[in-house]
Design a protein around this motif. Structure first.
Motif, PDB file in Angstrom:
ATOM      1  N   GLY A 176       0.800  -1.210   0.000  1.00 22.65           N
ATOM      2  CA  GLY A 176       0.000   0.000   0.000  1.00 22.65           C
ATOM      3  C   GLY A 176       0.836   1.264   0.000  1.00 22.65           C
ATOM      4  O   GLY A 176       2.069   1.249   0.139  1.00 22.65           O
ATOM      5  N   THR A 177       0.146   2.389  -0.154  1.00 26.34           N
ATOM      6  CA  THR A 177       0.818   3.693  -0.185  1.00 26.34           C
ATOM      7  C   THR A 177       1.600   3.916   1.105  1.00 26.34           C
ATOM      8  O   THR A 177       1.105   3.654   2.206  1.00 26.34           O
ATOM      9  CB  THR A 177      -0.228   4.808  -0.367  1.00 26.34           C
ATOM     10  N   GLN A 178       2.822   4.406   0.952  1.00 29.02           N
ATOM     11  CA  GLN A 178       3.706   4.642   2.084  1.00 29.02           C
ATOM     12  C   GLN A 178       3.987   6.129   2.240  1.00 29.02           C
ATOM     13  O   GLN A 178       4.050   6.872   1.257  1.00 29.02           O
ATOM     14  CB  GLN A 178       5.027   3.897   1.896  1.00 29.02           C
ATOM     15  N   LEU A 179       4.130   6.565   3.488  1.00 26.24           N
ATOM     16  CA  LEU A 179       4.548   7.933   3.798  1.00 26.24           C
ATOM     17  C   LEU A 179       5.964   7.875   4.346  1.00 26.24           C
ATOM     18  O   LEU A 179       6.227   7.188   5.343  1.00 26.24           O
ATOM     19  CB  LEU A 179       3.605   8.575   4.813  1.00 26.24           C
ATOM     20  N   VAL A 180       6.882   8.572   3.693  1.00 25.87           N
ATOM     21  CA  VAL A 180       8.301   8.508   4.042  1.00 25.87           C
ATOM     22  C   VAL A 180       8.724   9.836   4.651  1.00 25.87           C
ATOM     23  O   VAL A 180       8.570  10.902   4.032  1.00 25.87           O
ATOM     24  CB  VAL A 180       9.172   8.195   2.809  1.00 25.87           C
ATOM     25  N   THR A 181       9.243   9.782   5.853  1.00 22.59           N
ATOM     26  CA  THR A 181       9.734  10.981   6.534  1.00 22.59           C
ATOM     27  C   THR A 181      11.226  11.141   6.280  1.00 22.59           C
ATOM     28  O   THR A 181      12.000  10.200   6.505  1.00 22.59           O
ATOM     29  CB  THR A 181       9.468  10.901   8.049  1.00 22.59           C
ATOM     30  N   LEU A 182      11.601  12.315   5.816  1.00 16.43           N
ATOM     31  CA  LEU A 182      13.006  12.622   5.546  1.00 16.43           C
ATOM     32  C   LEU A 182      13.526  13.595   6.593  1.00 16.43           C
ATOM     33  O   LEU A 182      12.796  14.492   7.049  1.00 16.43           O
ATOM     34  CB  LEU A 182      13.156  13.238   4.155  1.00 16.43           C
ATOM     35  N   THR A 183      14.766  13.442   6.980  1.00 14.24           N
ATOM     36  CA  THR A 183      15.413  14.371   7.909  1.00 14.24           C
ATOM     37  C   THR A 183      16.792  14.723   7.384  1.00 14.24           C
ATOM     38  O   THR A 183      17.403  13.952   6.631  1.00 14.24           O
ATOM     39  CB  THR A 183      15.542  13.758   9.315  1.00 14.24           C
ATOM     40  N   ALA A 184      17.282  15.907   7.782  1.00 16.84           N
ATOM     41  CA  ALA A 184      18.609  16.367   7.360  1.00 16.84           C
ATOM     42  C   ALA A 184      19.225  17.160   8.494  1.00 16.84           C
ATOM     43  O   ALA A 184      18.614  17.369   9.562  1.00 16.84           O
ATOM     44  CB  ALA A 184      18.505  17.207   6.087  1.00 16.84           C
ATOM     45  N   GLU A 185      20.442  17.604   8.277  1.00 15.92           N
ATOM     46  CA  GLU A 185      21.144  18.396   9.275  1.00 15.92           C
ATOM     47  C   GLU A 185      20.369  19.682   9.575  1.00 15.92           C
ATOM     48  O   GLU A 185      19.665  20.204   8.705  1.00 15.92           O
ATOM     49  CB  GLU A 185      22.545  18.755   8.768  1.00 15.92           C
ATOM     50  N   PRO A 186      20.494  20.200  10.800  1.00 14.68           N
ATOM     51  CA  PRO A 186      19.819  21.459  11.123  1.00 14.68           C
ATOM     52  C   PRO A 186      20.223  22.561  10.150  1.00 14.68           C
ATOM     53  O   PRO A 186      21.389  22.695   9.789  1.00 14.68           O
ATOM     54  CB  PRO A 186      20.324  21.768  12.547  1.00 14.68           C
ATOM     55  N   GLY A 187      19.240  23.312   9.693  1.00 10.56           N
ATOM     56  CA  GLY A 187      19.502  24.414   8.772  1.00 10.56           C
ATOM     57  C   GLY A 187      19.476  24.034   7.309  1.00 10.56           C
ATOM     58  O   GLY A 187      19.469  24.900   6.447  1.00 10.56           O
ATOM     59  N   ALA A 188      19.467  22.738   6.999  1.00  8.18           N
ATOM     60  CA  ALA A 188      19.447  22.289   5.598  1.00  8.18           C
ATOM     61  C   ALA A 188      18.011  22.094   5.135  1.00  8.18           C
ATOM     62  O   ALA A 188      17.129  21.746   5.920  1.00  8.18           O
ATOM     63  CB  ALA A 188      20.230  20.989   5.438  1.00  8.18           C
ATOM     64  N   THR A 189      17.789  22.332   3.847  1.00  5.41           N
ATOM     65  CA  THR A 189      16.500  22.031   3.238  1.00  5.41           C
ATOM     66  C   THR A 189      16.651  20.789   2.371  1.00  5.41           C
ATOM     67  O   THR A 189      17.753  20.471   1.915  1.00  5.41           O
ATOM     68  CB  THR A 189      15.995  23.202   2.378  1.00  5.41           C
ATOM     69  N   ILE A 190      15.551  20.100   2.142  1.00  9.16           N
ATOM     70  CA  ILE A 190      15.575  18.844   1.386  1.00  9.16           C
ATOM     71  C   ILE A 190      14.725  19.004   0.135  1.00  9.16           C
ATOM     72  O   ILE A 190      13.608  19.506   0.183  1.00  9.16           O
ATOM     73  CB  ILE A 190      15.041  17.679   2.234  1.00  9.16           C
ATOM     74  N   ARG A 191      15.281  18.582  -0.986  1.00 12.88           N
ATOM     75  CA  ARG A 191      14.549  18.495  -2.255  1.00 12.88           C
ATOM     76  C   ARG A 191      14.541  17.020  -2.673  1.00 12.88           C
ATOM     77  O   ARG A 191      15.512  16.308  -2.439  1.00 12.88           O
ATOM     78  CB  ARG A 191      15.229  19.337  -3.336  1.00 12.88           C
ATOM     79  N   TYR A 192      13.454  16.605  -3.330  1.00 15.91           N
ATOM     80  CA  TYR A 192      13.355  15.184  -3.647  1.00 15.91           C
ATOM     81  C   TYR A 192      12.674  14.964  -4.996  1.00 15.91           C
ATOM     82  O   TYR A 192      12.014  15.858  -5.540  1.00 15.91           O
ATOM     83  CB  TYR A 192      12.586  14.441  -2.549  1.00 15.91           C
ATOM     84  N   THR A 193      12.858  13.753  -5.541  1.00 20.13           N
ATOM     85  CA  THR A 193      12.180  13.324  -6.768  1.00 20.13           C
ATOM     86  C   THR A 193      11.708  11.886  -6.588  1.00 20.13           C
ATOM     87  O   THR A 193      12.208  11.152  -5.722  1.00 20.13           O
ATOM     88  CB  THR A 193      13.119  13.376  -7.990  1.00 20.13           C
ATOM     89  N   LEU A 194      10.758  11.483  -7.435  1.00 22.45           N
ATOM     90  CA  LEU A 194      10.276  10.105  -7.465  1.00 22.45           C
ATOM     91  C   LEU A 194      10.365   9.517  -8.863  1.00 22.45           C
ATOM     92  O   LEU A 194       9.823   8.436  -9.117  1.00 22.45           O
ATOM     93  CB  LEU A 194       8.824  10.043  -6.977  1.00 22.45           C
ATOM     94  N   ASP A 195      11.028  10.221  -9.780  1.00 20.74           N
ATOM     95  CA  ASP A 195      11.082   9.776 -11.180  1.00 20.74           C
ATOM     96  C   ASP A 195      12.457   9.280 -11.598  1.00 20.74           C
ATOM     97  O   ASP A 195      12.732   9.120 -12.785  1.00 20.74           O
ATOM     98  CB  ASP A 195      10.634  10.903 -12.103  1.00 20.74           C
ATOM     99  N   GLY A 196      13.328   9.038 -10.644  1.00 24.11           N
ATOM    100  CA  GLY A 196      14.646   8.512 -10.969  1.00 24.11           C
ATOM    101  C   GLY A 196      15.690   9.564 -11.271  1.00 24.11           C
ATOM    102  O   GLY A 196      16.848   9.225 -11.515  1.00 24.11           O
TER     103      GLY A 196
END
Length: 773
Positions: A51-71
C-alpha cells in the motif's frame, strides 16, 4: 584600512589564512560543494511494502531537502520537502540536502509498492552472471545484491539464472561453474532463501551442456541431454529452451507441449513462462543481438507465452526491453555489465565511442489472478564506466553501491485472460502503442561551456521526457570559419546516462575527442580557444523522438563571470560599511552610527580575504583564475566570507541615549557652575554620553550603560538640585532634527546630517593621519 597594512596582509596571506581556517577557501574548489552537507535520512527502509507509504526525511539542522520520485537527481528547483513523501507506486525516492551553495550526496531508496493481494507465484530472473572468480570484491558485491533481493522478495519460489553463468569463450573452463554455484548456495542460505529453487538455462559462455550440467545439482538444470526441459513455477507452466542449439527436435517438443496447454480448458488461460538465453528477432530492443527466428515462429501461436531472454546485456531501463506482438518478450538485463547503443561517453578529458555501461539489473516476476507484474531492479547503477580513462576493464568495485535496490523503471503489467485470444486483446506494449512524446527543454537552465583544468566542458542541464532522455546530438559551428568539423558530426550521439541511478540533472560533456573515438586514446580534437561557436543541442528518447533544437553561443575559453560579479556587487557595500564603522575609511555615513563590529581584528581579516577573492579575475594578478571552477569557487568563497562578515556587523540602537541626552539638557545647564558632587557627576555623565554619541563602533552595552549613568546622574542631581529654569549652553541647536542637541566642539548625531558628517570626517581623518605617522 591603511595602505601599508593591506599590502602586508596581502603579501602574507598564507600566514594570515593559516591562522584562520574558517576563512580560507581554495580557488580550485568545485563550484558546488557536494557532500559538504550530510545526506538526508529516510525512516522507511528500501524494499517491498504494501500500500501507499509515507516517508519521513530528515537532514542536518539548517538544511533544506529536495526530492524526486522519477529517478532523476534532485536540484534546487525540485519538490521541496515539507512533510512525509507519499509513495503510491513502485519508485525510487531520491533526496538531496541543500545548505547555501553546498549540497549533499543523494539518498536513494527503492520502494516496490504492492497491494495486500498475495501473488500466486513469485520468481526472480537473472542472466549473464559471468562469475569465474571468488575474488573478495566479487563476493562482497553479490552479498549486497542478494541483500537487496531479500528486502524485495524474502522467499521467492525460484531464481532463474538465464544463461552465461561463467566467462568461458573456449569450451574448456567448465570447472569455473563452481564459482556461481558457491555464490548462489552461500547467499541463499545467508538470506534465508534455502527453500528457493534455482533453475538454469544454457548460455553461449557456459562451456558445453553436459559439462555445465556436471557442475550443478540435478534439480538446478534438469535437462534431458540437450539443454532444454519443462518445469513449473508456483503451479504455472514453465519451459527452459536451449537457444544455442535450436533444432527441429526441440521445436517439435516445445510446440507440442504449448499446443496441449492451450487446448486444455484447465490451463489455456494460464501464462506460460519460457526462458532462453538469446533474444528473438524483431522483439526486445527491436531485435538487437537476436537469433533463432524458428523459435519466434514456434511461439507465435501462443499469446499467453512470456519469453525471457538475456545474452544481449541490453539494459532494462530502456522501455524497448518489453515487446508484445504475437506473444510477450522480456529482456531480463544482465547481472555483470550492460550495453546500450554505441554512443560517445566521457573518459577523462575527452569523449570516446563505447557501448558498455557498468550496470547490473534483473527482473522480479509476480503472477496474480488477473495479471503478471514485472518489476525492474537495479543492483548497480552508480555513475561510472566499464573502462577507466586509460582503457583498462574494471568496474563495480567497493560495494555496497548507493543505487543497489533502486527501481529501473515503472512496473510492467501483462494482463491475463480466460483464453489465449483474450490475453492478446490486453497487450499494451505493442508497436502501435509506441511512445511518440518527444523530450522538451521546459525550464531547463541554459547550457554553459566551462573552462576546466582538463579542458572545455559543456554543462548541459538535461531535457525532460515522459520516460527518459537517452542521448543528445551536439553540433558546434565555428562562427569565424563556418566549420562544424571541430567536433562531432550531426549523426553522432552522446549518452545521457539514462541508466544511472539517479539520472544526473546536469551532464558534463568534454568538448574534446579521443583519437579515433577509442577509449584510452590521446585527445586529438579540441576547440579553438578564443573562437566563438554556435552550439545546437537536440535531445532524443529511445524511440528517436527528438526535441526542438536548443541553440546558444559561447566563446571557447571565456569565463562566465555573471555569478562572480553579482557576488562582488553584493559584498562590496558591506565591506565599505564595516571599514567606515571601524574608522578605517572616512568619512562615515549617518547610518553607520547604527552599527558596531563584534571583533575588529576578525572583521579586518575577513575584508582582506574578500579583497583577495575580488581580484581573482584581475589579469595582472598572479593568482588570476584560469578555469571556470576557480571562478565559481571564488564566487562561493565570496558568498561565504560575506556571510561571516555580515555576522560581525551588529545593529545598535542609540535612540535611548539620544533621548536621555535631550531630556537631561536642562538639568545639565542648571549644573553649570555648581560644584556639588551631584552636579559634577551629572556634568561628567553628560560629557561622556555626548562624546560616546559622536563615536563610531560602540557596542550596545556601552551605549546602554552611558544612557543609564546619565539618567541616574540627572535623577540624583534633581533630588538635591536648585530646580532652576532652563539654561541653554551657548551654541546649542534647539531646532535640530529631533535628536540630542549639543554645543560641544565635536558635533554629535543631533546635528544635521551634512554638518555631522563633515565634522566627523575631520576628526576621524585626523585620527587616521596620526595612525599613519
Amino acid at each position: 584600512m591603511p595602505t601599508r597594512r593591506l599590502a602586508v596582509l596581502a603579501l602574507g596571506g598564507a600566514v594570515l589564512f593559516a591562522g584562520l581556517p574558517a576563512l580560507t577557501g581554495a580557488a580550485s574548489a568545485s563550484a558546488v560543494s557536494v557532500a559538504a552537507v550530510g545526506a538526508p535520512n529516510a525512516d522507511l527502509p528500501a524494499g517491498r511494502h504494501i500500500g501507499t507509504q509515507l516517508v519521513t526525511l530528515t537532514a542536518e539542522p539548517g538544511a533544506t531537502i529536495r526530492y524526486t520520485l522519477d529517478g532523476t537527481e534532485p536540484t534546487a528547483s525540485s519538490a521541496l520537502y515539507v512533510g512525509p513523501v507519499e509513495v503510491s507506486a513502485s519508485a525510487t525516492l531520491t533526496a538531496v540536502a541543500f545548505a547555501g551553495a553546498a549540497q549533499s550526496a543523494p539518498l536513494s531508496r527503492g520502494y516496490v509498492i504492492k497491494t495486500a493481494e498475495e501473488p500466486l507465484a513469485q520468481f526472480a530472473v537473472m542472466s549473464d552472471i559471468h562469475l569465474s572468480s571468488d575474488a573478495p570484491d566479487l563476493v562482497a558485491k553479490w552479498q549486497t545484491y542478494f541483500d537487496a533481493l531479500q528486502r524485495i522478495a524474502p522467499h521467492p519460489d525460484a531464481i532463474i539464472s538465464n544463461g552465461d553463468q561463467i566467462n568461458d569463450n573456449n569450451h574448456d573452463t567448465a570447472a569455473d561453474h563452481r564459482f556461481p554455484r558457491a555464490m548462489l548456495e552461500q547467499n541463499l542460505a545467508r538470506t534465508g532463501m534455502s527453500d528457493t529453487r534455482v533453475l538454469m538455462s544454457f548460455g553461449n559462455h557456459d562451456d558445453l551442456v553436459d559439462r555445465m550440467a556436471g557442475q550443478y545439482p540435478r534439480d538446478w538444470f534438469p535437462h534431458t541431454g540437450a539443454g532444454y526441459y519443462e518445469t513449473e513455477l508456483g503451479g504455472f507452466p514453465a519451459f527452459v529452451v536451449n537457444t544455442e542449439a535450436w533444432n527441429a527436435t526441440q521445436a517439435s517438443w516445445l510446440y507440442g507441449r504449448l499446443s496441449a496447454i492451450s487446448a486444455d480448458p484447465a490451463t489455456q488461460g494460464s501464462p506460460v513462462f519460457v526462458f532462453g538465453h538469446r533474444p528473438l528477432p524483431g522483439t526486445v530492443w527491436d531485435g538487437a543481438q537476436s537469433s533463432n527466428p524458428g523459435l519466434k515462429s514456434n511461439l507465435s501461436d501462443f499469446p499467453q507465452v512470456v519469453f525471457f531472454s538475456g545474452h544481449s546485456h541490453l539494459n532494462i531501463t530502456d522501455e524497448r526491453s518489453i515487446h508484445q506482438d504475437a506473444f510477450t518478450s522480456v529482456n531480463d538485463g544482465s547481472m555483470s555489465y550492460e550495453e546500450t547503443d554505441t554512443m560517445y561517453q566521457s573518459f577523462g578529458a575527452g569523449l570516446a565511442k563505447e557501448y558498455t555501461i557498468p550496470s547490473a539489473q534483473s527482473v522480479l516476476v509476480e503472477v496474480y489472478a488477473d495479471r503478471v507484474e514485472i518489476d525492474r531492479i537495479n543492483y548497480a547503477a552508480d555513475e561510472g564506466r566499464t573502462y577507466d580513462d586509460q582503457g583498462r576493464w574494471g568496474f563495480q568495485k567497493n560495494p555496497p553501491f548507493a543505487s543497489t535496490g533502486t527501481i529501473a523503471g515503472p512496473t510492467w503489467v501483462i494482463g491475463r485472460g480466460a483464453t489465449p485470444a483474450a490475453v492478446k486483446e490486453r497487450f499494451i506494449y505493442t508497436a502501435a502503442n509506441r511512445n511518440t512524446i518527444a523530450p522538451a527543454w521546459g525550464e531547463a537552465a541554459q547550457p554553459t561551456v566551462r573552462t576546466t583544468a582538463t579542458g572545455l566542458v559543456l554543462n548541459l542541464p538535461q531535457a525532460a521526457d515522459d520516460q527518459y532522455v537517452k542521448s543528445y546530438a551536439v553540433t558546434l559551428r565555428n562562427l569565424a570559419t563556418g566549420s562544424t568539423a571541430e567536433f562531432l558530426s550531426a549523426g553522432d550521439r552522446i549518452n545521457a546516462q539514462y541508466t544511472q541511478s539517479p539520472r544526473p540533472a546536469v551532464l558534463r560533456i568534454p568538448l574534446a575527442l579521443c583519437a579515433g573515438g577509442k577509449v584510452g586514446g590521446a585527445i586529438d580534437r579540441t576547440l579553438t580557444l578564443g573562437a566563438e561557436y554556435e552550439a545546437t543541442v537536440v535531445a532524443y528518447d529511445s524511440y528517436a523522438n527528438a526535441s526542438a533544437p536548443r541553440v546558444f553561443r559561447f566563446t571557447a575559453g571565456a569565463h562566465d563571470r555573471t555569478g562572480f560579479d553579482a557576488a562582488v556587487a553584493a559584498a562590496e557595500p558591506l565591506v565599505s560599511r564595516v571599514e567606515r564603522v571601524l574608522g578605517d575609511v572616512t568619512p562615515p555615513e549617518r547610518d553607520d552610527f547604527g552599527f558596531a563590529v563584534s571583533d575588529a581584528a576578525t572583521a579586518r581579516d575577513l575584508i582582506v580575504a574578500l579583497r583577495v577573492q575580488f581580484g581573482i579575475l584581475a589579469p595582472v594578478d598572479a593568482r588570476a583564475a584560469t578555469t571556470q571552477d576557480e571562478v565559481d569557487a571564488a564566487t562561493a568563497e565570496i558568498d561565504r566570507l560575506d556571510g561571516l562578515l555580515q555576522a560581525q556587523l551588529v545593529a545598535v540602537d542609540r535612540s535611548v541615549l539620544a533621548a536621555t541626552i535631550e531630556s537631561t539638557r536642562k538639568g545639565v545647564a542648571s549644573a553649570v557652575g555648581d560644584d556639588r558632587a551631584a552636579a559634577r557627576r551629572l556634568r561628567t555623565a553628560d560629557e561622556a554620553a555626548r562624546a560616546l554619541s559622536t563615536r563610531l563602533n560602540v557596542p550596545q552595552p556601552s551605549i546602554d550603560a552611558a544612557a543609564a549613568e546619565l539618567a541616574a546622574a540627572a535623577a540624583a542631581y534633581a533630588s538635591v538640585g536648585p530646580g532652576g529654569g532652563t539654561v541653554v549652553v551657548p551654541g546649542a541647536d534647539t531646532a535640530g532634527d529631533g535628536l540630542a542637541a549639543t554645543g560641544a566642539t565635536v558635533p554629535v548625531i543631533a546635528m544635521s546630517a551634512g554638518a555631522a558628517l563633515l565634522a566627523l570626517g575631520g576628526v576621524l581623518l585626523a585620527r587616521r593621519r596620526r595612525s599613519l605617522s
